[in-house]
Write a protein that holds these residues in place. Structure first.
Motif, PDB file in Angstrom:
ATOM      1  N   ALA A 180       0.824  -1.084  -0.166  1.00  0.00           N
ATOM      2  CA  ALA A 180       0.070  -0.093  -0.083  1.00  0.00           C
ATOM      3  C   ALA A 180       0.879   1.346  -0.065  1.00  0.00           C
ATOM      4  O   ALA A 180       2.061   1.177   0.255  1.00  0.00           O
TER       5      ALA A 180
ATOM      6  N   GLY B 167       0.402   5.681   0.591  1.00  0.00           N
ATOM      7  CA  GLY B 167      -0.139   6.985   0.845  1.00  0.00           C
ATOM      8  C   GLY B 167       0.594   8.340   1.017  1.00  0.00           C
ATOM      9  O   GLY B 167       1.988   7.864   0.593  1.00  0.00           O
TER      10      GLY B 167
ATOM     11  N   GLN C 230      -4.071  -6.221   4.680  1.00  0.00           N
ATOM     12  CA  GLN C 230      -4.376  -4.667   4.297  1.00  0.00           C
ATOM     13  C   GLN C 230      -4.243  -3.949   5.668  1.00  0.00           C
ATOM     14  O   GLN C 230      -3.920  -2.875   5.412  1.00  0.00           O
ATOM     15  N   GLN C 231      -4.929  -4.411   6.729  1.00  0.00           N
ATOM     16  CA  GLN C 231      -5.072  -3.779   7.874  1.00  0.00           C
ATOM     17  C   GLN C 231      -3.571  -3.343   8.372  1.00  0.00           C
ATOM     18  O   GLN C 231      -3.417  -2.204   8.927  1.00  0.00           O
TER      19      GLN C 231
ATOM     20  N   PHE D 293      -1.903  -0.567   6.085  1.00  0.00           N
ATOM     21  CA  PHE D 293      -2.677   0.501   6.601  1.00  0.00           C
ATOM     22  C   PHE D 293      -2.225   1.267   8.030  1.00  0.00           C
ATOM     23  O   PHE D 293      -1.960   2.484   8.087  1.00  0.00           O
TER      24      PHE D 293
ATOM     25  N   LEU E  84       1.468   2.590   7.445  1.00  0.00           N
ATOM     26  CA  LEU E  84       1.245   4.013   6.733  1.00  0.00           C
ATOM     27  C   LEU E  84       0.834   5.054   7.853  1.00  0.00           C
ATOM     28  O   LEU E  84       1.371   6.208   7.717  1.00  0.00           O
ATOM     29  N   SER E  85      -0.220   4.593   8.598  1.00  0.00           N
ATOM     30  CA  SER E  85      -0.640   5.655   9.575  1.00  0.00           C
ATOM     31  C   SER E  85       0.610   5.945  10.612  1.00  0.00           C
ATOM     32  O   SER E  85       0.868   7.203  10.921  1.00  0.00           O
TER      33      SER E  85
ATOM     34  N   THR F  81      -1.395   9.394   5.817  1.00  0.00           N
ATOM     35  CA  THR F  81      -2.864   9.431   6.016  1.00  0.00           C
ATOM     36  C   THR F  81      -3.787   9.897   5.165  1.00  0.00           C
ATOM     37  O   THR F  81      -4.928   9.503   5.050  1.00  0.00           O
TER      38      THR F  81
ATOM     39  N   PRO G  19      -4.493   6.985   1.354  1.00  0.00           N
ATOM     40  CA  PRO G  19      -3.963   5.488   1.619  1.00  0.00           C
ATOM     41  C   PRO G  19      -4.894   4.396   0.719  1.00  0.00           C
ATOM     42  O   PRO G  19      -5.984   4.621   0.643  1.00  0.00           O
ATOM     43  N   LYS G  20      -3.865   3.570  -0.114  1.00  0.00           N
ATOM     44  CA  LYS G  20      -4.499   2.892  -0.872  1.00  0.00           C
ATOM     45  C   LYS G  20      -3.674   1.598  -1.209  1.00  0.00           C
ATOM     46  O   LYS G  20      -2.502   1.646  -1.245  1.00  0.00           O
TER      47      LYS G  20
END
Length: 135
Positions: A78, A80, A101-102, A105, A108-109, A114, A117-118
């Motif tokens: 991912a 972002g 995926q979680q 993310f 990324l966070s 933030t 995000p993809k």
């Protein structure tokens, strides 16, 4: 790269002469260790890097493997953006696609990415501990 991990898959990012990422790809072992489509760490890195160069062409001047793993499971690549517009890449691992995926993310966070995000790629890979194919 994830420290201490040795085989199964790799994610590579290509950068242009200005240091801006321009391409990303991955390699994942499609068969368990011992199968026709299994590569060790060196092979996975080489396959991801070669694919990146063939897809991106001459615009890529630098490549970097951002993740490699010896795990069998689901992965999610991912990206972002931070508040100032910088791109951040993350690779999550999990027992399911949703868990991978979680985790991507969450990374990324944690890194401040933030905005937008993809998940770009989700894939399953066989790692070093996977059972050899039966004959």
């Amino acid at each position: 790269m994830v420290p201490g991990l040795r085989a199964g898959d790799a994610v590579a990012v290509g950068y242009n002469a200005d240091g801006v990422w321009t391409a990303v790809t991955y390699y994942c072992s499609g068969t368990p260790k011992g199968g026709a489509d299994y590569k060790d760490e060196t092979g996975a890195r080489q396959a991801a890097t070669a694919d990146l160069k063939s897809r991106a062409g001459e615009g890529v001047v630098t490549t970097k493997v951002i993740s490699a793993s010896d795990r069998t499971g689901h992965f999610a690549y991912a990206r972002g953006k931070t508040k100032i517009g910088e791109d951040v890449h993350a690779v999550g691992f999990g027992a399911s696609k949703a868990e991978a995926q979680q985790r991507a993310f969450a990374d990324l966070s944690r890194d401040g990415a933030t905005r937008s995000p993809k998940v770009i790629y989700s894939y399953f890979s066989h790692g070093a501990e996977s059972s050899p194919p039966t004959r």
